[in-house]
Design an enzyme around this catalytic site. Structure first.
Site, PDB file in Angstrom:
ATOM      1  N   ASP A   1      -6.535  12.401  71.050  1.00 35.30           N
ATOM      2  CA  ASP A   1      -5.567  11.907  72.036  1.00 35.30           C
ATOM      3  C   ASP A   1      -4.133  11.834  71.503  1.00 35.30           C
ATOM      4  O   ASP A   1      -3.353  10.969  71.905  1.00 35.30           O
ATOM      5  CB  ASP A   1      -5.991  10.524  72.567  1.00 35.30           C
ATOM      6  CG  ASP A   1      -7.401  10.556  73.128  1.00 35.30           C
ATOM      7  OD1 ASP A   1      -7.769  11.589  73.702  1.00 35.30           O
ATOM      8  OD2 ASP A   1      -8.125   9.551  72.985  1.00 35.30           O
TER       9      ASP A   1
ATOM     10  N   LYS B   1      -2.278  16.671  72.526  1.00 35.97           N
ATOM     11  CA  LYS B   1      -2.470  18.114  72.348  1.00 35.97           C
ATOM     12  C   LYS B   1      -2.238  18.887  73.648  1.00 35.97           C
ATOM     13  O   LYS B   1      -1.581  19.924  73.648  1.00 35.97           O
ATOM     14  CB  LYS B   1      -3.894  18.391  71.840  1.00 35.97           C
ATOM     15  CG  LYS B   1      -4.182  17.762  70.481  1.00 35.97           C
ATOM     16  CD  LYS B   1      -5.625  17.942  70.061  1.00 35.97           C
ATOM     17  CE  LYS B   1      -6.620  17.131  70.876  1.00 35.97           C
ATOM     18  NZ  LYS B   1      -6.543  15.670  70.695  1.00 35.97           N
TER      19      LYS B   1
ATOM     20  N   GLY C   1     -10.223  15.180  76.710  1.00 39.57           N
ATOM     21  CA  GLY C   1      -9.452  14.951  77.930  1.00 39.57           C
ATOM     22  C   GLY C   1      -8.009  15.221  77.565  1.00 39.57           C
ATOM     23  O   GLY C   1      -7.416  14.450  76.812  1.00 39.57           O
ATOM     24  N   HIS C   2      -7.482  16.336  78.017  1.00 36.78           N
ATOM     25  CA  HIS C   2      -6.127  16.746  77.637  1.00 36.78           C
ATOM     26  C   HIS C   2      -5.207  16.635  78.852  1.00 36.78           C
ATOM     27  O   HIS C   2      -5.423  17.302  79.861  1.00 36.78           O
ATOM     28  CB  HIS C   2      -6.147  18.183  77.091  1.00 36.78           C
ATOM     29  CG  HIS C   2      -6.899  18.310  75.796  1.00 36.78           C
ATOM     30  ND1 HIS C   2      -7.028  19.489  75.107  1.00 36.78           N
ATOM     31  CD2 HIS C   2      -7.557  17.368  75.054  1.00 36.78           C
ATOM     32  CE1 HIS C   2      -7.737  19.274  73.998  1.00 36.78           C
ATOM     33  NE2 HIS C   2      -8.076  18.002  73.952  1.00 36.78           N
TER      34      HIS C   2
ATOM     35  N   GLN D   1     -10.375  16.834  70.091  1.00 40.49           N
ATOM     36  CA  GLN D   1     -10.605  15.686  69.203  1.00 40.49           C
ATOM     37  C   GLN D   1      -9.498  15.661  68.129  1.00 40.49           C
ATOM     38  O   GLN D   1      -8.407  16.118  68.397  1.00 40.49           O
ATOM     39  CB  GLN D   1     -12.000  15.732  68.572  1.00 40.49           C
ATOM     40  CG  GLN D   1     -13.148  15.479  69.542  1.00 40.49           C
ATOM     41  CD  GLN D   1     -13.475  16.644  70.441  1.00 40.49           C
ATOM     42  OE1 GLN D   1     -13.792  17.726  69.971  1.00 40.49           O
ATOM     43  NE2 GLN D   1     -13.414  16.437  71.736  1.00 40.49           N
TER      44      GLN D   1
HETATM   45  P1  GDP Z   1      -4.916  14.885  74.020  1.00 38.85           P
HETATM   46  O1  GDP Z   1      -6.367  14.596  74.155  1.00 38.85           O
HETATM   47  O2  GDP Z   1      -4.502  15.062  72.592  1.00 38.85           O
HETATM   48  O3  GDP Z   1      -4.454  16.037  74.868  1.00 38.85           O
HETATM   49  O4  GDP Z   1      -4.157  13.588  74.523  1.00 38.85           O
HETATM   50  P2  GDP Z   1      -4.497  12.726  75.860  1.00 38.85           P
HETATM   51  O5  GDP Z   1      -4.028  13.487  77.031  1.00 38.85           O
HETATM   52  O6  GDP Z   1      -5.899  12.269  75.845  1.00 38.85           O
HETATM   53  O7  GDP Z   1      -3.640  11.432  75.577  1.00 38.85           O
HETATM   54  C1  GDP Z   1      -2.264  11.481  75.381  1.00 38.85           C
HETATM   55  C2  GDP Z   1      -1.590  10.596  76.439  1.00 38.85           C
HETATM   56  O8  GDP Z   1      -0.248  10.378  76.075  1.00 38.85           O
HETATM   57  C3  GDP Z   1      -1.551  11.261  77.794  1.00 38.85           C
HETATM   58  O9  GDP Z   1      -1.629  10.264  78.784  1.00 38.85           O
HETATM   59  C4  GDP Z   1      -0.188  11.929  77.815  1.00 38.85           C
HETATM   60  O10 GDP Z   1       0.323  12.086  79.128  1.00 38.85           O
HETATM   61  C5  GDP Z   1       0.632  10.938  77.048  1.00 38.85           C
HETATM   62  N1  GDP Z   1       1.738  11.509  76.261  1.00 38.85           N
HETATM   63  C6  GDP Z   1       1.815  12.692  75.593  1.00 38.85           C
HETATM   64  N2  GDP Z   1       2.971  12.780  74.903  1.00 38.85           N
HETATM   65  C7  GDP Z   1       3.649  11.633  75.146  1.00 38.85           C
HETATM   66  C8  GDP Z   1       4.902  11.116  74.674  1.00 38.85           C
HETATM   67  O11 GDP Z   1       5.611  11.726  73.899  1.00 38.85           O
HETATM   68  N3  GDP Z   1       5.241   9.867  75.135  1.00 38.85           N
HETATM   69  C9  GDP Z   1       4.464   9.145  75.977  1.00 38.85           C
HETATM   70  N4  GDP Z   1       4.873   7.943  76.354  1.00 38.85           N
HETATM   71  N5  GDP Z   1       3.273   9.607  76.412  1.00 38.85           N
HETATM   72  C10 GDP Z   1       2.874  10.821  75.996  1.00 38.85           C
HETATM   73  P1  IMO Z   2      -9.470  14.699  72.794  1.00 39.36           P
HETATM   74  O1  IMO Z   2      -9.646  16.196  72.706  1.00 39.36           O
HETATM   75  C1  IMO Z   2     -10.616  10.748  71.363  1.00 39.36           C
HETATM   76  C2  IMO Z   2     -14.760  10.199  70.060  1.00 39.36           C
HETATM   77  C3  IMO Z   2     -15.608   9.310  70.929  1.00 39.36           C
HETATM   78  C4  IMO Z   2     -16.596   8.786  69.897  1.00 39.36           C
HETATM   79  C5  IMO Z   2     -16.803   9.982  68.994  1.00 39.36           C
HETATM   80  C6  IMO Z   2     -18.013  10.830  69.325  1.00 39.36           C
HETATM   81  O2  IMO Z   2      -9.145  14.223  74.160  1.00 39.36           O
HETATM   82  O3  IMO Z   2      -8.536  14.219  71.753  1.00 39.36           O
HETATM   83  P2  IMO Z   2     -18.742  12.452  71.287  1.00 39.36           P
HETATM   84  O4  IMO Z   2     -18.575  12.369  72.760  1.00 39.36           O
HETATM   85  O5  IMO Z   2     -18.072  13.633  70.678  1.00 39.36           O
HETATM   86  O6  IMO Z   2     -20.165  12.311  70.875  1.00 39.36           O
HETATM   87  O7  IMO Z   2     -18.003  11.143  70.705  1.00 39.36           O
HETATM   88  O8  IMO Z   2     -15.637  10.786  69.121  1.00 39.36           O
HETATM   89  N1  IMO Z   2     -14.100  11.311  70.791  1.00 39.36           N
HETATM   90  C7  IMO Z   2     -12.807  11.337  71.109  1.00 39.36           C
HETATM   91  N2  IMO Z   2     -11.843  10.405  70.941  1.00 39.36           N
HETATM   92  N3  IMO Z   2     -10.297  11.939  71.911  1.00 39.36           N
HETATM   93  C8  IMO Z   2     -11.250  12.891  72.074  1.00 39.36           C
HETATM   94  O9  IMO Z   2     -10.962  14.134  72.503  1.00 39.36           O
HETATM   95  C9  IMO Z   2     -12.577  12.593  71.698  1.00 39.36           C
HETATM   96  N4  IMO Z   2     -13.731  13.274  71.734  1.00 39.36           N
HETATM   97  C10 IMO Z   2     -14.662  12.477  71.167  1.00 39.36           C
HETATM   98  O10 IMO Z   2     -14.862   8.291  71.516  1.00 39.36           O
HETATM   99  O11 IMO Z   2     -15.998   7.763  69.153  1.00 39.36           O
HETATM  100 MG    MG Z   3      -7.632  13.158  75.020  1.00 42.67          MG
END
Ligand code: GDP
Ligand code: IMO
Ligand code: MG
Length: 430
Positions: free
Chosen positions: A14, A17, A41-42, A231
């Protein structure tokens, strides 16, 4: 011959990415996912719209770019169908520019049953899995019993599905799991299985390819390929905080096996880190904050899982972990996201080393889970300036620049860009 550039998370996932891949996609011809599955979840935001992708690469909104789901990825057909439909609602027809590896493994409903059964049987030592069937599906892959996307085209698919399903159900019962009452996405298991079978039809509408040939041909043709990690490096099956990890190699090495390219074909490796740190699920987190500051990071940063909605644990940036990830991944460029979350902080802290039993170290110990780790914290004055509206790296407040310079010094990697909001437009390249 061109190379594959890589973009991956350096923390526990998270890091942002999805957003960054979307921003970088115009510079590439192909965007490819190489591991993980719908546990990811991107999030992408642009033109006032927010979209969360699970299995589909984050280049999908750029219609002229090819997106590839590589052999190292796991696909859950029902979730995939949901993603395709959500894209359609936004007038994106992914059938045109999304190719899928025939060698990608399938997540069966019974893998998700097993995930739930395994977690329940662990009692207090639960991993906190997203329960998308990741562990059990990769287990079957390694056990050589899994089903692959290409298998849906074969005549004996249903028989093989049934055989595997029966095994999973038996195993779940052996673990004492109540299979009869099990539900998926709020519907009874048997009904979900029917939906799953129907959603194979959606998969069949896509170009199912030998993606290793496709990617290598792209490289020979001089096309630019970006590999999108899921991840984070600290969730890697080999190097993460085992057993509190995911079941794939999330580090750069996973790109080679997950796409079928040679190590010599890896180009730049862009690593993403938040300006602080989060983790969702169980497992060690040395810089975690249990106080008001932790709450403020969570609230200001909207730190709730994009897949499960669970609140993410929050803490200060962890330099030993970051350096470890940079080493494992061979990071050439750093991307820092979300400093804006700390705009109103009087003070920002950075963990520069760990203190374990009174001894300081900047290495991650083998007993990561079982020892008490005290973070050694360096303090920085807060910049106390809203970053919104900043249009260049040079315009960033000096106190934030000092903090970013320290990240560069500690990791030995230069910062390529900083992201200051969820929106596509707010990325400041250095
Ligand atoms: P990912 O899994 O690495 O793609 O990241 P996620 O989407 O799960 O979580 C990142 C969260 O931070 C999302 O809600 C994005 O919209 C938000 N986000 C990304 N870059 C920024 C930033 O520079 N500032 C803020 N405030 N939010 C951001
Ligand atoms: P993105 O791509 C954050 C964590 C889960 C759990 C562990 C194992 O959005 O960054 P799994 O479902 O793979 O068996 O879970 O890894 N986890 C993540 N945490 N971002 C993710 O993906 C994750 N994918 C798995 O919360 O602790
Ligand atoms: Mg994510």
């Amino acid at each position: 011959m061109s190379k594959v550039d890589v973009l991956l998370g350096l923390q526990w996932g998270d890091e942002g990415k999805g957003k960054v891949v979307d921003v970088l996609t115009p510079q590439y011809d192909v965007v490819a996912r190489f591991q993980g599955g719908p546990n990811a979840g991107h999030t992408l935001e642009f033109n006032g719209m927010k979209h969360v992708l699970r299995t589909i690469p984050s280049g999908i909104f750029h219609r002229e770019k090819i997106n590839v789901i590589g052999n190292g990825v796991l696909i859950e057909p029902c979730i995939f169908k949901g993603e395709i439909e959500a894209l359609k609602e936004k007038n994106v027809d992914a059938t045109q520019n999304l190719y899928i590896s025939k060698k990608a493994h399938l997540i069966l409903p019974s893998h998700r049953l097993m995930d739930a059964a395994n977690e329940q049987s662990k009692g207090k030592s639960k991993i906190g899995s997203t329960l998308k069937g990741i562990g059990p599906a990769y287990t079957d892959k390694v056990a050589r019993t899994g089903l692959r996307v290409g298998d849906i085209l074969s005549a004996d698919f249903s028989a093989r599905f049934e055989h595997l399903r029966q095994q999973h159900i038996q195993m779940a019962r052996m673990l004492g799991f109540d299979v009869e009452s099990f539900q998926l996405e709020g519907i009874p298991f048997a009904e979900y299985e029917k939906r799953w079978m129907e959603s194979l039809q959606t998969l069949r509408q896509f170009r199912l390819i030998n993606s290793e040939y496709f990617i290598n041909q792209c490289l020979r043709d001089g096309k630019k390929v970006l590999a999108e990690g899921a991840q984070g490096s600290m969730l890697d099956i080999d190097f993460g905080s085992y057993p509190f990890v995911t079941s794939s190699n999330t580090v750069t090495a996973g790109v080679c096996s997950g796409l079928g390219i040679a190590p010599s074909s890896i180009g730049r490796v862009m690593g993403i880190t938040k300006a602080y740190c989060t983790r969702v699920g169980a497992g060690p987190f040395p810089t975690e904050l249990f106080d008001e500051t932790g709450k403020r990071l969570c609230e200001n940063g909207h730190e709730f899982g994009s897949v499960t909605g669970r609140p993410r644990r929050c803490g200060w940036i962890d330099i030993p972990a970051l350096r470890y990830a940079c080493m494992l991944d061979g990071v050439t460029d750093l991307f820092v996201t979300k400093p804006d979350v700390m705009d109103d902080f009087d003070e920002v802290k950075m963990c520069t080393a760990y203190s374990i039993n009174g001894q300081q170290t900047d290495e991650l110990p083998f007993e990561f889970n079982d020892v008490k780790i005290e973070p050694v914290l360096q303090k920085f004055e807060g910049w106390k300036t809203p970053l919104a509206g900043t249009t260049s790296y040079e315009q960033l407040p000096q106190r934030l620049r000092t903090y970013l310079d320290a990240i560069e010094q500690h990791t030995g990697v230069h910062i390529m860009a900083v992201s200051i909001s969820p929106d596509r437009k707010d990325v400041l390249f250095k």
